[in-house]
Scaffold this active site. Sequence first.
Site, short mmCIF file in Angstrom:
data_model
loop_
_atom_site.label_atom_id
_atom_site.label_comp_id
_atom_site.label_asym_id
_atom_site.label_seq_id
_atom_site.Cartn_x
_atom_site.Cartn_y
_atom_site.Cartn_z
N LEU A 220 0.72 -1.43 0.11
CA LEU A 220 0.02 0.03 -0.19
C LEU A 220 0.97 1.36 -0.01
O LEU A 220 0.16 2.44 -0.07
CB LEU A 220 -1.04 -0.04 1.07
CG LEU A 220 -2.21 -1.02 0.98
CD1 LEU A 220 -3.00 -1.19 2.26
CD2 LEU A 220 -3.01 -0.81 -0.21
N GLU A 221 2.01 1.26 -0.09
CA GLU A 221 3.07 2.43 -0.15
C GLU A 221 4.38 1.73 -0.61
O GLU A 221 4.73 0.70 -0.04
CB GLU A 221 3.27 3.04 1.18
CG GLU A 221 2.21 4.03 1.65
CD GLU A 221 2.23 4.57 2.72
OE1 GLU A 221 3.54 5.23 3.23
OE2 GLU A 221 1.55 5.16 3.65
N ASN A 222 5.09 2.40 -1.68
CA ASN A 222 6.31 2.26 -1.92
C ASN A 222 6.83 3.33 -2.92
O ASN A 222 5.89 3.66 -3.67
CB ASN A 222 6.48 0.74 -2.67
CG ASN A 222 7.78 0.46 -3.27
OD1 ASN A 222 7.87 0.31 -4.43
ND2 ASN A 222 8.76 0.26 -2.30
#
Length: 512
Positions: A399-401
């Site tokens: 969900l984040e990178n």
Amino acid sequence: MINFTTFVVFCFCLYESFSYCKEYTFPNNFKFGVATAAYQVEGAWNTGGKGENIWDHMTHTNPSSILDRSNGDIACDSYHKIKEDVRLLKNLGVDFYRFSISWSRILPSGKTDHINPDGIRYYNELIDELLANDIKPFVTMHHYDLPQPLQEEEGGFLNLKLADYFEDYADVLYKNFGDRVRDWTTFNQPTLICFLGYSGEFIAPMITRKDGGYLCGHTLLIAHAKAYHLYNKRYRASQKGRIGIVQNIFWFEPRTNNIEDLQAAEAANEFNFGWFANPIFSKEGDYPQIMKENIEYASKQEALPKSRLPEFTQEEIELIKGSADFLGVNHYTTFYCSPVEDKSIEIGLFYIPDMNTNCIVDKTAEGSSSSWLKVKPTGFRKALNWIKQQYDNPEVIILENGISDAGNLLNDCLRVNYYNLYLTEMLKAIHEDGCNVSGYAAWSFMDNFEWRSGYTQKFGLYSVDFDDPARPRTPKMSAFVFKNIIRERKINWTYTPDGFRPCERSKIKEEL
Ligand SMILES: *[C@@H]1O[C@H](CO)[C@@H](O)[C@H](O)[C@H]1NC(C)=O
Ligand SMILES: *[C@@H]1O[C@H](CO)[C@@H](O)[C@H](O)[C@H]1NC(C)=O
């Protein structure tokens, strides 16, 4: 017998030293998205009846707590730009948009004494506009921005009562949005909410209590489980959605192959990731053994009457165990760990005293404008494998990178290379290691307010001109590259969108 086509492909593979053979594609049902968080993009901090949250409060009362003395009062002004932003999302071709709901926009006091109609209207409009464009809303209930009254009057997450207030808030969200939102996550990065917010002066509310992080963590785990079970009881049958939690995994590597360093890295992974994953995703539930042991030992040394880490009752362990339909994972970078006693290295960025471990960045690695963020793509694959092993291969959604720069380049090759490298490693984790990763969101959709760093670090695929009151958005090269990845469902190292200069291929690519 092999047919002619197979033979040609085989020769081609040899010729390309197997690189062609390793070019994996994203599975058909794999979903792509981009991510933001309310305080970082919405602005409109006191518009339409919104209440004050801990970030409004901190940035207004203590401006020097932010590197450039800025705040999120206007930020990207996303509150006023639903149509424009959804058009950009549509253009990227994403399957979902991960955003967070501002608790104080829905419940100005944090409690259900007053539900703010404008808050409901705003998120209804955003959700409806997304769905009208075939983009799924992927909603985080809490991303760092606790209502200030819950902090001031109740002590914030140090107080177990917050678990009930959170459950009430979740109820309002399911009731108002759950007919259209199918993908929910409760908390974003609980380790950081608690360790950085209640045991260190890194993020709001900047409380420094040695037991603060653990008390906060206890509240968050119970709050999460209550929100999950509430959904099961009242909403799941009709709304048919799913509930997860989003945990950040910094990957912690041993600094050398010594057994001491191996143990140090394992402790760091348990203290950072296992803290919240073990109680929910492991078979036995509860905090990781090494946390319980180390914290109890340290507490004894300090002659405390009991461990700083609170204990769960058996009932609470059962309540929390299994309380998620998927595991949301944020990943950025890798640290290198040794025991604290090893005085040959300085104390690094990631030092939790009870962990007995000191973890540092690789200073020689390619960096970013965030001191903690180095380009270390192989750590991503290792982290995914560790999750697979520890928790029996749960469904993981990234969900984040992403990576930061100073934001001055539209030809953002650092970011283009970062995405190509990290996604290549993720594809190997999926295809070679069998890791159950079903989706991926890039951080971030657009440049935004980066917490204590203000507007000095930019993670966006879109650039935002923060000097212009209209906050115009401009796609960077990385936006086109990400769009191409979604469309082609594979990494293309030579893809160069029109109007941009080709990127020099990262040296790290050759080492993979
Ligand atoms: C991945 O997780 C989903 C949801 O839990 C499950 O249905 C599926 O079988 C898993 N796949 C693998 C390869 O384990
Ligand atoms: C990569 O992108 C370029 C366009 O920039 C295109 O010519 C080439 O065919 C693409 N390669 C693959 C393997 O898709």
